[in-house]
Design a protein around this motif. Structure first.
Motif, PDB file in Angstrom:
ATOM      1  N   SER A  54       0.407  -0.911  -0.349  1.00 33.83           N
ATOM      2  CA  SER A  54       0.344   0.094  -0.019  1.00 33.83           C
ATOM      3  C   SER A  54       0.858   1.097   0.031  1.00 33.83           C
ATOM      4  O   SER A  54       0.404   2.195  -0.968  1.00 33.83           O
ATOM      5  N   TYR A  86       4.578 -10.178   2.265  1.00 28.32           N
ATOM      6  CA  TYR A  86       5.770 -10.682   1.166  1.00 28.32           C
ATOM      7  C   TYR A  86       6.968 -10.470   1.920  1.00 28.32           C
ATOM      8  O   TYR A  86       8.216 -10.210   1.272  1.00 28.32           O
ATOM      9  N   SER A 121      -1.028  -0.271   7.411  1.00 28.28           N
ATOM     10  CA  SER A 121      -2.188  -1.465   7.081  1.00 28.28           C
ATOM     11  C   SER A 121      -2.387  -2.347   8.992  1.00 28.28           C
ATOM     12  O   SER A 121      -3.423  -2.244   9.441  1.00 28.28           O
TER      13      SER A 121
HETATM   14  C1  LIG Z   1      -0.344 -12.753   5.970  1.00 27.38           C
HETATM   15  C2  LIG Z   1      -0.717 -12.139   4.748  1.00 27.38           C
HETATM   16  C3  LIG Z   1      -1.080 -12.759   3.771  1.00 27.38           C
HETATM   17  C4  LIG Z   1      -1.709 -12.106   2.879  1.00 27.38           C
HETATM   18  N1  LIG Z   1      -1.510 -12.851   1.361  1.00 27.38           N
HETATM   19  C5  LIG Z   1      -2.136 -12.390   0.720  1.00 27.38           C
HETATM   20  C6  LIG Z   1      -2.374 -12.601  -1.305  1.00 27.38           C
HETATM   21  O1  LIG Z   1      -1.555 -13.448  -1.605  1.00 27.38           O
HETATM   22  N2  LIG Z   1      -2.576 -12.472  -1.846  1.00 27.38           N
HETATM   23  C7  LIG Z   1      -3.647 -10.920  -1.938  1.00 27.38           C
HETATM   24  O2  LIG Z   1      -3.682 -10.339  -3.156  1.00 27.38           O
HETATM   25  N3  LIG Z   1      -3.209 -10.335  -0.008  1.00 27.38           N
HETATM   26  C8  LIG Z   1      -3.142 -11.254   0.683  1.00 27.38           C
HETATM   27  N4  LIG Z   1      -2.917 -10.797   1.219  1.00 27.38           N
HETATM   28  C9  LIG Z   1      -3.519  -9.654   1.655  1.00 27.38           C
HETATM   29  C10 LIG Z   1      -2.428  -8.147   2.400  1.00 27.38           C
HETATM   30  O3  LIG Z   1      -4.009  -6.826   3.188  1.00 27.38           O
HETATM   31  C11 LIG Z   1      -2.200  -7.469   0.998  1.00 27.38           C
HETATM   32  O4  LIG Z   1      -2.258  -8.045  -0.502  1.00 27.38           O
HETATM   33  C12 LIG Z   1      -1.121  -6.421   0.759  1.00 27.38           C
HETATM   34  O5  LIG Z   1      -0.679  -6.712   1.370  1.00 27.38           O
HETATM   35  C13 LIG Z   1      -1.707  -5.194   2.113  1.00 27.38           C
HETATM   36  O6  LIG Z   1      -0.301  -4.531   2.341  1.00 27.38           O
HETATM   37  P1  LIG Z   1      -0.136  -3.473   3.316  1.00 27.38           P
HETATM   38  O7  LIG Z   1       1.287  -2.282   2.410  1.00 27.38           O
HETATM   39  O8  LIG Z   1      -1.710  -2.409   2.851  1.00 27.38           O
HETATM   40  O9  LIG Z   1       0.242  -3.312   4.264  1.00 27.38           O
HETATM   41  P2  LIG Z   1       0.681  -4.351   5.250  1.00 27.38           P
HETATM   42  O10 LIG Z   1       1.816  -5.833   4.554  1.00 27.38           O
HETATM   43  O11 LIG Z   1       0.098  -4.681   6.328  1.00 27.38           O
HETATM   44  O12 LIG Z   1       2.296  -3.359   5.318  1.00 27.38           O
HETATM   45  C14 LIG Z   1       1.979  -1.966   6.504  1.00 27.38           C
HETATM   46  C15 LIG Z   1       3.916  -1.909   6.554  1.00 27.38           C
HETATM   47  O13 LIG Z   1       3.742  -0.632   7.452  1.00 27.38           O
HETATM   48  C16 LIG Z   1       5.039  -0.804   8.443  1.00 27.38           C
HETATM   49  N5  LIG Z   1       4.240  -0.068   9.124  1.00 27.38           N
HETATM   50  C17 LIG Z   1       3.715  -0.029  10.409  1.00 27.38           C
HETATM   51  N6  LIG Z   1       3.597   0.584  11.442  1.00 27.38           N
HETATM   52  C18 LIG Z   1       4.902   1.989  10.748  1.00 27.38           C
HETATM   53  C19 LIG Z   1       5.506   2.744  11.675  1.00 27.38           C
HETATM   54  N7  LIG Z   1       5.299   3.435  12.511  1.00 27.38           N
HETATM   55  N8  LIG Z   1       6.394   3.673  10.741  1.00 27.38           N
HETATM   56  C20 LIG Z   1       6.903   3.398   9.154  1.00 27.38           C
HETATM   57  N9  LIG Z   1       6.570   1.368   9.324  1.00 27.38           N
HETATM   58  C21 LIG Z   1       5.524   1.144   9.451  1.00 27.38           C
HETATM   59  C22 LIG Z   1       5.232  -1.987   8.861  1.00 27.38           C
HETATM   60  O14 LIG Z   1       6.722  -2.738   8.959  1.00 27.38           O
HETATM   61  C23 LIG Z   1       4.498  -3.139   7.296  1.00 27.38           C
HETATM   62  O15 LIG Z   1       5.736  -3.297   6.871  1.00 27.38           O
HETATM   63  C24 LIG Z   1      -2.074 -10.973   2.227  1.00 27.38           C
HETATM   64  C25 LIG Z   1      -1.886 -10.265   4.365  1.00 27.38           C
HETATM   65  C26 LIG Z   1      -1.392 -11.071   4.960  1.00 27.38           C
HETATM   66  C27 LIG Z   1      -1.939 -10.379   6.320  1.00 27.38           C
END
Ligand SMILES: Cc1cc2nc3c(=O)[nH]c(=O)nc-3n(C[C@H](O)[C@H](O)[C@H](O)COP(=O)(O)OP(=O)(O)OC[C@H]3O[C@@H](n4cnc5c(N)ncnc54)[C@H](O)[C@@H]3O)c2cc1C
Length: 490
Positions: free
Chosen positions: A26, A60, A170
């Protein structure tokens, strides 16, 4: 507040600064699309992320070889208008050469999750190299309003001033265990957070295991245990005893239309989904095609529902939605099926009524959902897989709570994340729009509906990047740089 913030060095920039907090898909996706959209006259883009690489996030970054993407590679792309990019990237880089199990018999690819992180990282790399994007490897500890901009403090002692902030943090850790934590306090095989690296290593091959929760995390855990040579019995419980479904035998196009005349109540929506599934069956299609359509039309469909109906969906239908919409990779499904057939995995609709430590073991009393009598199990390990606690997001990091107390953030009324406008701008407790504070990714799903899977997340990152571009253009048109555009990294 301002007087406490005294940078020792300053790097002045004439460019506006966009700070993105969280560098998973994201956050990394917004940085990537913003860089592409803005080209040469780009703002300074700073992504705060403690992980070594941008673009991985929680999902990932996993080194566990049992963890696979749960959406076929052909649908996981950082480019909404080129959905097969990741699949091509895998082929071009021979990225599954050491993983013969990645290809399913129907031809679809389900590589290890880390491979998807490699792909996103490779797209970001040129922008990181050119300096268009800065990866600030730090955890944000405070975000404060200063004039019309923001000041961000991080755990490496940095201070960054930004014009626009996007929150993309997230997935918080799972919710605290409550009573169970007290009963099992200090037990070496109570695993409360499976996202911690090596969390499952304490489970021994013959251990009897209780898994609390039965969604995708549970499936990952059971697959990882099997991969580690675990042979003991596993009982997995959830309130309804539902288990994440697998994929259709063969790929199908999405089927149905849920937006021409959108449902305005939860009951009507459910009726429409059921009817469409029957119509799909007449054409030889499975329910998967219908749920895929609900998912892709999720935003418009959600928008047509009044808040009270959205809440009803979250309360009553969400568990059913989750198990159909979050599907497990066929390789993981096969591990679970084999364990069930061998009698090693039992799935129950039950909750934990009581638990106590007895020597090395744990006596667990389970309350089945549809029975008065209770069940007893003696286990050696308890693994909690109830998933990230999005509903309690404001309590998961002090700076989020502080922003809420200061009137810049509020919980979404459905309890799914942070309240935001249709432009993904944060809403304060009284509904006031905070136009320079954006919410990217799953935390915005109270407003956008389905926003958890990768396809919808990438669309949202493009949307946020466009919103930021518009806001920067507006500021330029009105010649009103909100603050002096200064990024200071100590
Ligand atoms: C275990 C798991 C497996 C999944 N597998 C799939 C899949 O195979 N296919 C699919 O379509 N969807 C999958 N999903 C759904 C998933 O929501 C999305 O694909 C996507 O990975 C979400 O990414 P994100 O960046 O929103 O969140 P996140 O991956 O949670 O990334 C958020 C980031 O913010 C960082 N962060 C948090 N707080 C702070 C702070 N205070 N300061 C700085 N950085 C911070 C964290 O270190 C983290 O790296 C999966 C979800 C999970 C939990």
């Amino acid at each position: 507040m301002q007087s406490q913030i005294k940078p020792s060095t300053e790097q002045k920039s004439q460019r506006p600064v966009v700070a993105i907090i969280g560098g998973g898909v994201s956050g990394g996706g917004v940085a990537y699309h913003l860089s592409k959209l803005t080209g040469g006259g780009a703002p300074e883009i700073v992504v705060f992320e403690p992980r070594p690489m941008l673009g991985r996030g929680l999902a990932y970054d996993s080194a566990d070889s049992a963890h696979r993407i749960n959406v076929p590679a052909a649908k996981m792309s950082l480019q909404p208008d080129d959905v097969e990019e990741f699949q091509r990237w895998i082929k071009a880089n021979d990225a599954v050469r050491d993983d013969p199990e990645a290809a399913h018999e129907n031809g679809q690819l389900f590589p290890r999750r880390r491979v998807f992180g490699d792909y996103v990282g490779s797209l970001l790399q040129p922008f990181l190299k050119s300096g268009a994007i800065t990866h600030r490897r730090a955890t944000v500890t405070a975000v404060r309003r200063v004039h019309d901009g923001w000041v961000i403090l991080d755990d490496k002692g940095g201070l960054t001033q930004a014009d626009i902030v996007a929150i993309a943090t997230s997935h918080p850790p799972p919710a605290a265990l409550g009573r169970l934590a007290a009963s099992l306090a200090g037990h070496p095989r109570l695993i409360a957070d499976t996202t911690k690296p090596g969390a499952l290593e304490v489970v021994r091959p013959q251990d009897r295991v209780l898994v609390i929760g039965n969604g995708l995390t549970a499936a990952d855990v059971i697959a990882s245990l099997a991969r580690n040579g675990h042979e003991g019995p596993v009982v997995a419980i959830s309130r309804r005893g539902l288990r994440s479904r697998g994929h259709a035998a063969a790929p199908q196009e999405a089927f149905g239309d849920f937006i021409a005349e959108p449902a305005t109540s939860a009951t009507e929506l459910l009726r429409k989904v059921r009817l469409t599934i029957r119509q799909a069956a007449e054409q030889g299609l499975s329910w998967h095609a219908v749920i895929d359509q609900v998912r892709s039309q999720g935003h418009e469909l959600w928008r047509a529902l009044p808040i009270a109906e959205r809440r009803r969906i979250v309360r009553h239908l969400r568990p059913y939605w989750d198990v159909h919409r979050f599907r497990i990779a066929p390789q993981v499904e096969a591990v679970l099926d084999t364990a069930i057939e061998a009698g090693r995995l039992e799935i129950l609709a039950a909750s934990v009524a009581d638990a106590k430590v007895e020597g090395e073991a744990i006596r667990v009393i389970l309350q089945p959902r549809h029975a008065r009598g209770r069940l007893e199990r003696i286990v050696d390990a308890v693994i909690v897989t109830t998933g990230p606690a999005h509903g309690g997001i404001l309590e998961t990091q002090p700076w989020l709570g502080e922003l809420a107390r200061e009137g810049y953030l509020a919980l979404d009324p459905t309890g799914l994340g942070l309240a935001c406008s249709e432009r993904s701008e944060a809403l304060g407790p009284d509904g006031q729009v905070i136009s320079s504070l954006l919410i990217s990714g799953p935390l915005a799903r109270g407003t956008f509906g389905e926003l958890m899977g990768l396809p919808q997340i990438t669309e949202h990152t493009v949307f946020i990047a466009r919103e930021i571009t518009e806001k920067l253009k507006d500021a330029e048109r009105h010649n009103s740089r909100p603050i002096s555009g200064r990024s200071v990294v100590l």
